[in-house]
Design a protein around this motif. Structure first.
Motif, short mmCIF file in Angstrom:
data_model
loop_
_atom_site.label_atom_id
_atom_site.label_comp_id
_atom_site.label_asym_id
_atom_site.label_seq_id
_atom_site.Cartn_x
_atom_site.Cartn_y
_atom_site.Cartn_z
N VAL A 1 17.28 29.03 37.08
CA VAL A 1 16.23 29.73 37.82
C VAL A 1 14.89 29.03 37.62
O VAL A 1 14.16 28.77 38.58
N ILE A 2 14.57 28.72 36.37
CA ILE A 2 13.27 28.12 36.08
C ILE A 2 13.11 26.77 36.77
O ILE A 2 12.07 26.49 37.38
N TYR B 1 19.56 18.64 32.71
CA TYR B 1 20.55 18.01 31.85
C TYR B 1 20.87 18.94 30.67
O TYR B 1 22.03 19.21 30.36
N TYR B 2 19.82 19.43 30.01
CA TYR B 2 20.01 20.30 28.84
C TYR B 2 20.71 21.61 29.20
O TYR B 2 21.41 22.18 28.37
N ARG B 3 20.50 22.07 30.42
CA ARG B 3 21.18 23.29 30.87
C ARG B 3 22.69 23.16 30.66
O ARG B 3 23.36 24.11 30.27
N ASP B 4 23.21 21.98 30.93
CA ASP B 4 24.65 21.75 30.82
C ASP B 4 25.06 21.13 29.49
O ASP B 4 26.26 20.89 29.25
N HIS B 5 24.09 20.83 28.64
CA HIS B 5 24.37 20.17 27.34
C HIS B 5 23.54 20.82 26.24
O HIS B 5 22.86 20.14 25.48
N THR C 1 17.56 34.42 43.15
CA THR C 1 17.05 34.22 41.78
C THR C 1 16.95 35.55 41.04
O THR C 1 17.09 35.59 39.81
N GLY C 2 16.74 36.63 41.76
CA GLY C 2 16.72 37.94 41.12
C GLY C 2 18.06 38.28 40.51
O GLY C 2 18.14 38.69 39.34
N LEU C 3 19.13 38.08 41.27
CA LEU C 3 20.47 38.33 40.75
C LEU C 3 20.78 37.41 39.57
O LEU C 3 21.34 37.86 38.56
N LYS C 4 20.40 36.15 39.68
CA LYS C 4 20.65 35.20 38.58
C LYS C 4 19.90 35.60 37.32
O LYS C 4 20.44 35.51 36.21
#
Length: 163
Positions: A133-134, A152-156, A107-110
């Motif tokens: 990450v969240i 869902y919203y992450r991808d839309h 998660t640090g790298l992300k």
């Protein structure tokens, strides 16, 4: 002259005596210039002092010369963050991406990749990284309650309801 130890270097860094820590790390590097962990520690000393450009070759050496896996994620984060601080965003992105290829769950790298993507004006990708990450890491009950929607919203991100 006293012989420096890693414990002394760590103690000096923890007490914010960064210049002294750097001098002791120089002593240690004189005893073994091929030790990737020594280079990793030297990079941290330079970063602590705001001497990012000097930190880069030490991070690179550590990563490319067998730094122990338990420190490797931190070395990728350190190198990528240093490139980012220097405004070398493409190098930072490449470093974080390389690190994630080796440590896909970091998660640090992300998170640092998301900051870099923002700097590269890749805002959608940055937001997707942070939402990933969240929704994966936070213990917050509100986020957990809406995790499915957030994923869902992450991808839309640009979708608009037609009703």
């Amino acid at each position: 002259m006293t012989h420096a130890t890693l414990e002394q270097v760590t103690a000096l860094r923890q007490s914010k005596q960064y210049e002294q820590a750097k001098q002791m790390m120089r002593e240690l590097l004189e005893t073994d210039r091929t030790n990737p962990y020594y280079h990793f520690q030297m990079a941290w000393c330079f970063d602590n002092l705001g001497e990012e450009q000097a930190a880069v070759p030490h991070y690179v050496f550590a990563i490319n010369n067998g730094l122990d896996a338990q420190f490797l994620t931190d070395a990728y984060i350190g190198l990528g963050s240093t490139y980012r601080a220097l405004g070398q965003y493409a190098a930072a992105r490449d470093t974080f991406t390389e690190g994630l290829a080796r440590f896909p769950d970091s998660t640090g790298l992300k998170t640092f990749l998301a900051l870099t993507l923002f700097n590269l004006k890749q805002h959608e990708e940055a937001m997707q990284q942070l939402l990933d990450v969240i929704t994966t890491m936070t213990p917050d009950s509100d986020v957990h309650a809406y995790r499915q929607a957030l994923r869902y919203y992450r991808d839309h991100l640009h979708d608009v309801s037609e009703t």
